[in-house]
Design a protein around this motif. Sequence first.
Motif, PDB file in Angstrom:
ATOM      1  N   THR A  46       4.288  -6.703   4.103  1.00 41.26           N
ATOM      2  CA  THR A  46       5.256  -5.605   4.014  1.00 41.26           C
ATOM      3  C   THR A  46       6.673  -6.123   3.831  1.00 41.26           C
ATOM      4  OG1 THR A  46       5.430  -5.436   6.434  1.00 41.26           O
ATOM      5  CG2 THR A  46       3.864  -3.964   5.335  1.00 41.26           C
ATOM      6  N   GLU A  47       6.959  -7.318   4.336  1.00 36.63           N
ATOM      7  CA  GLU A  47       8.278  -7.920   4.146  1.00 36.63           C
ATOM      8  C   GLU A  47       8.462  -8.395   2.705  1.00 36.63           C
ATOM      9  OE1 GLU A  47       8.240 -10.952   7.147  1.00 36.63           O
ATOM     10  OE2 GLU A  47       8.770  -9.541   8.746  1.00 36.63           O
ATOM     11  N   MET A  48       7.399  -8.919   2.103  1.00 38.67           N
ATOM     12  CA  MET A  48       7.480  -9.432   0.731  1.00 38.67           C
ATOM     13  C   MET A  48       7.351  -8.314  -0.304  1.00 38.67           C
ATOM     14  SD  MET A  48       5.432 -13.084   0.899  1.00 38.67           S
ATOM     15  CE  MET A  48       3.951 -12.285   0.392  1.00 38.67           C
ATOM     16  N   LEU A  49       6.448  -7.381  -0.050  1.00 37.00           N
ATOM     17  CA  LEU A  49       6.185  -6.282  -0.984  1.00 37.00           C
ATOM     18  C   LEU A  49       6.695  -4.997  -0.355  1.00 37.00           C
ATOM     19  CD1 LEU A  49       2.479  -7.241  -1.701  1.00 37.00           C
ATOM     20  CD2 LEU A  49       4.450  -7.791  -3.124  1.00 37.00           C
ATOM     21  N   THR A  50       7.915  -4.643  -0.602  1.00 39.84           N
ATOM     22  CA  THR A  50       8.539  -3.516   0.090  1.00 39.84           C
ATOM     23  C   THR A  50       7.980  -2.153  -0.316  1.00 39.84           C
ATOM     24  OG1 THR A  50      10.324  -3.517  -1.536  1.00 39.84           O
ATOM     25  CG2 THR A  50      10.684  -4.768   0.492  1.00 39.84           C
ATOM     26  N   ASP A  51       7.299  -2.061  -1.429  1.00 37.84           N
ATOM     27  CA  ASP A  51       6.691  -0.799  -1.859  1.00 37.84           C
ATOM     28  C   ASP A  51       5.232  -0.790  -1.440  1.00 37.84           C
ATOM     29  OD1 ASP A  51       5.815   1.516  -3.038  1.00 37.84           O
ATOM     30  OD2 ASP A  51       6.404   0.967  -5.075  1.00 37.84           O
ATOM     31  N   CYS A  52       4.892   0.070  -0.498  1.00 40.63           N
ATOM     32  CA  CYS A  52       3.525   0.141   0.038  1.00 40.63           C
ATOM     33  C   CYS A  52       2.497   0.454  -1.043  1.00 40.63           C
ATOM     34  CB  CYS A  52       3.439   1.188   1.143  1.00 40.63           C
ATOM     35  SG  CYS A  52       4.456   0.795   2.582  1.00 40.63           S
ATOM     36  N   ARG A  53       2.945   1.088  -2.134  1.00 38.86           N
ATOM     37  CA  ARG A  53       2.014   1.449  -3.204  1.00 38.86           C
ATOM     38  C   ARG A  53       1.509   0.246  -3.992  1.00 38.86           C
ATOM     39  NH1 ARG A  53       5.709   5.901  -5.735  1.00 38.86           N
ATOM     40  NH2 ARG A  53       7.150   4.294  -5.084  1.00 38.86           N
ATOM     41  N   ASN A  54       2.058  -0.944  -3.710  1.00 37.62           N
ATOM     42  CA  ASN A  54       1.487  -2.147  -4.312  1.00 37.62           C
ATOM     43  C   ASN A  54       0.030  -2.309  -3.888  1.00 37.62           C
ATOM     44  OD1 ASN A  54       3.620  -3.430  -5.838  1.00 37.62           O
ATOM     45  ND2 ASN A  54       4.655  -3.681  -3.884  1.00 37.62           N
ATOM     46  N   CYS A  55      -0.279  -1.886  -2.680  1.00 37.24           N
ATOM     47  CA  CYS A  55      -1.642  -2.024  -2.147  1.00 37.24           C
ATOM     48  C   CYS A  55      -2.280  -0.668  -1.850  1.00 37.24           C
ATOM     49  CB  CYS A  55      -1.634  -2.847  -0.863  1.00 37.24           C
ATOM     50  SG  CYS A  55      -0.921  -4.486  -1.058  1.00 37.24           S
ATOM     51  N   HIS A  56      -1.492   0.220  -1.255  1.00 35.84           N
ATOM     52  CA  HIS A  56      -2.006   1.538  -0.876  1.00 35.84           C
ATOM     53  C   HIS A  56      -1.916   2.485  -2.065  1.00 35.84           C
ATOM     54  CE1 HIS A  56      -2.194   0.558   3.434  1.00 35.84           C
ATOM     55  NE2 HIS A  56      -1.149  -0.205   3.182  1.00 35.84           N
ATOM     56  N   ASN A  57      -2.891   3.371  -2.181  1.00 36.83           N
ATOM     57  CA  ASN A  57      -2.983   4.263  -3.337  1.00 36.83           C
ATOM     58  C   ASN A  57      -1.753   5.138  -3.517  1.00 36.83           C
ATOM     59  OD1 ASN A  57      -5.438   3.097  -3.222  1.00 36.83           O
ATOM     60  ND2 ASN A  57      -6.608   4.952  -2.998  1.00 36.83           N
ATOM     61  N   LYS A  58      -1.375   5.872  -2.480  1.00 35.42           N
ATOM     62  CA  LYS A  58      -0.267   6.812  -2.610  1.00 35.42           C
ATOM     63  C   LYS A  58       0.825   6.559  -1.587  1.00 35.42           C
ATOM     64  CE  LYS A  58      -3.243  10.377  -4.480  1.00 35.42           C
ATOM     65  NZ  LYS A  58      -3.878  11.649  -4.285  1.00 35.42           N
ATOM     66  N   ALA A  59       0.436   6.289  -0.366  1.00 30.75           N
ATOM     67  CA  ALA A  59       1.394   6.114   0.724  1.00 30.75           C
ATOM     68  C   ALA A  59       0.749   5.220   1.775  1.00 30.75           C
ATOM     69  CB  ALA A  59       1.744   7.475   1.310  1.00 30.75           C
ATOM     70  N   PRO A  60       1.519   4.779   2.758  1.00 35.92           N
ATOM     71  CA  PRO A  60       0.928   3.971   3.827  1.00 35.92           C
ATOM     72  C   PRO A  60      -0.258   4.682   4.459  1.00 35.92           C
ATOM     73  CG  PRO A  60       3.301   3.966   4.012  1.00 35.92           C
ATOM     74  CD  PRO A  60       2.947   4.967   2.943  1.00 35.92           C
ATOM     75  N   GLY A  61      -1.207   3.920   4.898  1.00 41.13           N
ATOM     76  CA  GLY A  61      -2.416   4.461   5.511  1.00 41.13           C
ATOM     77  C   GLY A  61      -3.638   3.783   4.926  1.00 41.13           C
ATOM     78  N   LYS A  62      -4.734   4.424   5.089  1.00 40.63           N
ATOM     79  CA  LYS A  62      -6.015   3.890   4.651  1.00 40.63           C
ATOM     80  C   LYS A  62      -6.032   3.639   3.140  1.00 40.63           C
ATOM     81  CE  LYS A  62     -10.766   4.944   5.718  1.00 40.63           C
ATOM     82  NZ  LYS A  62     -11.649   5.984   6.245  1.00 40.63           N
ATOM     83  N   ILE A  63      -6.636   2.535   2.732  1.00 38.97           N
ATOM     84  CA  ILE A  63      -6.780   2.211   1.314  1.00 38.97           C
ATOM     85  C   ILE A  63      -8.136   2.729   0.853  1.00 38.97           C
ATOM     86  CG2 ILE A  63      -6.985   0.348  -0.375  1.00 38.97           C
ATOM     87  CD1 ILE A  63      -5.154  -1.320   1.398  1.00 38.97           C
TER      88      ILE A  63
END
Length: 90
Positions: free
Chosen positions: A41-58
Motif C-alpha cells: 500500500t505504501e508503494m502502490l497508492t492506488d488500491c485498484r492496482n490489485c483490488h477490482n473496484k475499491a479496498p476489500g476482498k479481491i
Amino acid sequence: MIRFFSILLAVVSWASFAGAADMIVFPAKNGNVIFNHKRHTEMLTDCRNCHNKAPGKIANFGKEYAHKTCKGCHEIRGTGPTRCGLCHRK
C-alpha cells in the motif's frame, strides 16, 4: 485443495473485515505465502492496482490470480519475488 481454499477464503475475509492488515498469511501446500500488505500500500497508492473496484476482498483471488497478477506485476516492475521459493516458505 478444498482445505487450502477454505483457509484462504477465511484469511482473506478476515483481512478485509479487520481493515488493511500489515501482514497477511496465505496458506499453501508448498509453503505459506506471507504478504506484506503495508509495504504494497505504501508503494502502490492506488488500491485498484490489485483490488477490482475499491479496498476489500479481491474477486476470484486464488492461486491463478496470484501467479498471474502478483507475479506478473513483479516481473513488469522488475521488483519483488518471481520464483516459487521466494514467496512460498515452509
